[in-house]
Design a protein around this motif. Structure first.
Motif, PDB file in Angstrom:
ATOM      1  N   ILE A 112      -6.907  -9.413   3.027  1.00 32.18           N
ATOM      2  CA  ILE A 112      -6.277  -8.821   1.849  1.00 32.18           C
ATOM      3  C   ILE A 112      -6.512  -9.742   0.654  1.00 32.18           C
ATOM      4  O   ILE A 112      -6.522 -10.957   0.775  1.00 32.18           O
ATOM      5  N   GLU A 113      -6.718  -9.115  -0.495  1.00 30.77           N
ATOM      6  CA  GLU A 113      -6.890  -9.855  -1.749  1.00 30.77           C
ATOM      7  C   GLU A 113      -5.634  -9.657  -2.594  1.00 30.77           C
ATOM      8  O   GLU A 113      -5.275  -8.520  -2.937  1.00 30.77           O
ATOM      9  N   SER A 169     -13.168 -12.870  -1.156  1.00 33.99           N
ATOM     10  CA  SER A 169     -12.201 -13.947  -0.920  1.00 33.99           C
ATOM     11  C   SER A 169     -10.808 -13.364  -0.762  1.00 33.99           C
ATOM     12  O   SER A 169     -10.421 -12.439  -1.485  1.00 33.99           O
ATOM     13  N   GLY A 170     -10.055 -13.908   0.172  1.00 32.98           N
ATOM     14  CA  GLY A 170      -8.702 -13.426   0.380  1.00 32.98           C
ATOM     15  C   GLY A 170      -8.030 -14.114   1.551  1.00 32.98           C
ATOM     16  O   GLY A 170      -8.531 -15.124   2.079  1.00 32.98           O
ATOM     17  N   LEU A 171      -6.885 -13.570   1.935  1.00 40.68           N
ATOM     18  CA  LEU A 171      -6.107 -14.120   3.043  1.00 40.68           C
ATOM     19  C   LEU A 171      -6.343 -13.302   4.303  1.00 40.68           C
ATOM     20  O   LEU A 171      -6.466 -12.067   4.259  1.00 40.68           O
ATOM     21  N   LEU A 172      -6.387 -14.006   5.421  1.00 40.22           N
ATOM     22  CA  LEU A 172      -6.474 -13.317   6.703  1.00 40.22           C
ATOM     23  C   LEU A 172      -5.096 -12.788   7.084  1.00 40.22           C
ATOM     24  O   LEU A 172      -4.129 -13.538   7.172  1.00 40.22           O
ATOM     25  N   GLY A 217      -3.327 -16.011   7.931  1.00 37.64           N
ATOM     26  CA  GLY A 217      -2.752 -16.813   6.860  1.00 37.64           C
ATOM     27  C   GLY A 217      -3.762 -17.743   6.227  1.00 37.64           C
ATOM     28  O   GLY A 217      -3.504 -18.296   5.152  1.00 37.64           O
ATOM     29  N   SER A 218      -4.920 -17.915   6.873  1.00 38.02           N
ATOM     30  CA  SER A 218      -5.963 -18.774   6.325  1.00 38.02           C
ATOM     31  C   SER A 218      -6.622 -18.082   5.139  1.00 38.02           C
ATOM     32  O   SER A 218      -6.732 -16.846   5.091  1.00 38.02           O
ATOM     33  N   PHE A 219      -7.084 -18.899   4.200  1.00 36.01           N
ATOM     34  CA  PHE A 219      -7.792 -18.363   3.045  1.00 36.01           C
ATOM     35  C   PHE A 219      -9.289 -18.449   3.317  1.00 36.01           C
ATOM     36  O   PHE A 219      -9.803 -19.491   3.720  1.00 36.01           O
ATOM     37  N   VAL A 220      -9.980 -17.349   3.136  1.00 31.93           N
ATOM     38  CA  VAL A 220     -11.431 -17.313   3.345  1.00 31.93           C
ATOM     39  C   VAL A 220     -12.101 -16.950   2.038  1.00 31.93           C
ATOM     40  O   VAL A 220     -11.535 -16.231   1.208  1.00 31.93           O
ATOM     41  N   GLU A 267       1.121  -3.887  -4.345  1.00 31.17           N
ATOM     42  CA  GLU A 267       0.051  -3.469  -3.440  1.00 31.17           C
ATOM     43  C   GLU A 267      -1.125  -4.421  -3.602  1.00 31.17           C
ATOM     44  O   GLU A 267      -1.462  -4.819  -4.725  1.00 31.17           O
ATOM     45  N   ALA A 268      -1.736  -4.813  -2.496  1.00 30.89           N
ATOM     46  CA  ALA A 268      -2.877  -5.715  -2.552  1.00 30.89           C
ATOM     47  C   ALA A 268      -4.010  -5.093  -3.359  1.00 30.89           C
ATOM     48  O   ALA A 268      -4.216  -3.870  -3.329  1.00 30.89           O
ATOM     49  N   GLN A 269      -4.711  -5.946  -4.098  1.00 26.50           N
ATOM     50  CA  GLN A 269      -5.849  -5.466  -4.870  1.00 26.50           C
ATOM     51  C   GLN A 269      -6.894  -4.827  -3.960  1.00 26.50           C
ATOM     52  O   GLN A 269      -7.449  -3.776  -4.267  1.00 26.50           O
ATOM     53  N   ARG A 270      -7.158  -5.478  -2.854  1.00 30.90           N
ATOM     54  CA  ARG A 270      -8.071  -4.932  -1.850  1.00 30.90           C
ATOM     55  C   ARG A 270      -7.591  -5.322  -0.464  1.00 30.90           C
ATOM     56  O   ARG A 270      -7.044  -6.405  -0.292  1.00 30.90           O
ATOM     57  N   GLN A 271      -7.797  -4.438   0.482  1.00 28.89           N
ATOM     58  CA  GLN A 271      -7.487  -4.734   1.887  1.00 28.89           C
ATOM     59  C   GLN A 271      -8.525  -4.032   2.757  1.00 28.89           C
ATOM     60  O   GLN A 271      -8.820  -2.852   2.551  1.00 28.89           O
ATOM     61  N   ILE A 272      -9.080  -4.768   3.683  1.00 28.24           N
ATOM     62  CA  ILE A 272     -10.145  -4.199   4.501  1.00 28.24           C
ATOM     63  C   ILE A 272     -10.071  -4.743   5.913  1.00 28.24           C
ATOM     64  O   ILE A 272      -9.723  -5.903   6.128  1.00 28.24           O
ATOM     65  N   ASP A 273     -10.358  -3.860   6.864  1.00 29.27           N
ATOM     66  CA  ASP A 273     -10.549  -4.270   8.254  1.00 29.27           C
ATOM     67  C   ASP A 273     -12.034  -4.577   8.438  1.00 29.27           C
ATOM     68  O   ASP A 273     -12.882  -3.676   8.347  1.00 29.27           O
ATOM     69  N   VAL A 274     -12.357  -5.852   8.679  1.00 37.51           N
ATOM     70  CA  VAL A 274     -13.747  -6.256   8.866  1.00 37.51           C
ATOM     71  C   VAL A 274     -14.156  -5.903  10.292  1.00 37.51           C
ATOM     72  O   VAL A 274     -13.546  -6.379  11.256  1.00 37.51           O
TER      73      VAL A 274
END
Length: 414
Positions: free
Chosen positions: A255-256, A227-230, A102-105, A79-86
């Motif tokens: 998602i992180e 920081s995480g992946l789109l 898939g981009s890293f932000v 499970e992802a450490q964190r996941q959020i809908d911005v």
């Protein structure tokens, strides 16, 4: 009268046939009758009264307990450490170029920008009203000072009139007039003070309008919270972000994955053996093996399954572990003393309790309840037995507690 010799001849011929041709059959028949008669006599004379055997012969092994690592095995998933809908908090057209999934932000990176429209003008108007409100404060303060001065003057005149009236040098009418002037001055002070408070309230109201206008402008730029992946593309240029009630407009999903969590559900019979900080490992469905530490144990059971959620943090710097992968999780627990015995040694008592039967020091059969810790190809690890025990492995089904036994021992390879 010739029939009699014929009969005699037939009988003699039959006897001669049996005696010569079927001699073996005739002798066997004669001996069987004798054996049956003899056996009957011997049995009648020598058979004693049948009694139950007092001692039961069994096969047992000398077993000694060993300390084993008693791990807790559960099935779970990543499970992802964190996941959020911005989400956007204001409505407007997107003017920024989209970032692809898939981009890293990084934390604080701009994800979506919204056209400001007339929000800049609204902010300027609010600032002008604030300046106007602040300019009115000195005037209101001057009015308060003037009103206070008039009040002091009125009080002096009233005091003088009162003293002259006592000496008979001033009329009561003059005293009443000076007192009325004091009351009017007090009302003027109150009015001026109210005007000053109103001016100050106007400043606060204007400051609030400026803050609202500034906040509305700040909402035009949407930043990545961490920081995480789109997981999705950001909003496309020219698209309309529109809030709906209490729900914001969707900009993107992040998602992180470093670190990533392993989530499993431990039965209530095993949760007491799991500790925060315990080492854990897992094998993913892809065959990849990972390690981590237990970071969370739920204090409330799932009402449907009566299991407790356990989370394990696993480093994932290369982001090779994805969210939602099936995992077989092994959590290290405190070691226990256990015996390795063949599975066939297990039996049940009259109450359906799992256990084994042992040979006591008095050579009596005893039932001992056990708990199966781990099943292996060499046998099953059992706890609940003494450190050393003589365990019956053959014949345990034919004895009960308290029955005398005579045990022959086999070599036990652990």
């Amino acid at each position: 009268m010739r029939i009699v010799p014929l009969i005699i001849a037939v009988v003699v011929a039959a006897f001669m046939y049996l005696f010569i041709i079927e001699r073996d059959t005739l002798l066997a028949f004669a001996s069987t009758d004798d054996a049956v008669e003899e056996t009957t006599d011997v049995t009648a004379e020598t058979t004693p009264e049948i009694t139950q055997t007092d001692v039961v012969r069994v096969v047992a092994v000398h077993s000694a307990a060993r300390n084993i690592d008693s791990a807790v095995v559960v099935r779970g998933e990543t499970e992802a450490q964190r996941q959020i809908d911005v989400l956007g908090e204001t409505t407007g057209l997107v003017i920024s170029e989209p970032l692809r999934k898939g981009s890293f932000v990084t934390a604080g990176q701009v994800m979506c920008e919204i056209d400001p429209g007339t929000r800049g003008a609204a902010l300027a108007e609010a600032k002008a009203r604030l300046a106007e409100a602040r300019a009115g404060v000195p005037t209101a303060a001057a009015r308060v000072a003037e009103a206070n001065a008039r009040l002091e003057e009125a009080k002096i005149n009233d005091n003088a009139a009162s003293k002259l009236s006592q000496g008979g040098f001033a009329s009561d009418t003059r005293v009443a007039a000076t007192q009325a002037t004091v009351r009017a001055a007090e009302a003027g002070v109150a009015s001026a003070t109210s005007g000053l408070e109103s001016a100050r309230a106007g400043i606060q109201s204007a400051e609030a309008r400026v803050a609202v206008a500034q906040k509305e402008i700040d909402r035009l730029t949407i930043f990545a919270p961490f920081s995480g992946l789109l997981e999705t593309d950001t909003a496309e240029t020219g698209s309309l972000l529109q809030t709906q009630g209490q729900n914001g407009a969707h900009c993107a999903t992040i998602i992180e994955l470093d670190p990533i969590k392993l989530v499993g559900f431990v039965p209530e019979t095993e949760v007491g053996r799991v500790q925060i900080g315990a080492m854990a490992g897992a094998r993913l469905a892809s065959g990849q093996e990972v390690r981590g530490d237990v970071t969370f144990i739920s204090r409330a059971a799932d009402p449907a399954t009566r299991t407790f959620r356990v989370e394990i943090a696993v480093p994932n710097p290369e982001l090779t572990i994805r969210d939602g992968q099936t995992a077989e999780i092994i959590i290290g627990a405190e070691g226990k003393a256990a015996h390795l015995l063949p599975q066939s040694a297990l039996t049940l008592n009259d109450h359906g309790q799992l256990g084994v039967r042992i040979v006591s020091d008095e050579n009596m059969a005893e039932f001992v309840p056990v708990v199966a810790l781990r099943d292996t190809i060499d046998g099953v690890w059992l706890s609940g037995l003494p450190d050393k025990a003589n365990v019956i492995i053959i014949g345990q089904e034919y004895v009960v507690s308290g029955v005398p036994v005579e045990a022959s021992y086999q070599e036990h390879n652990e």
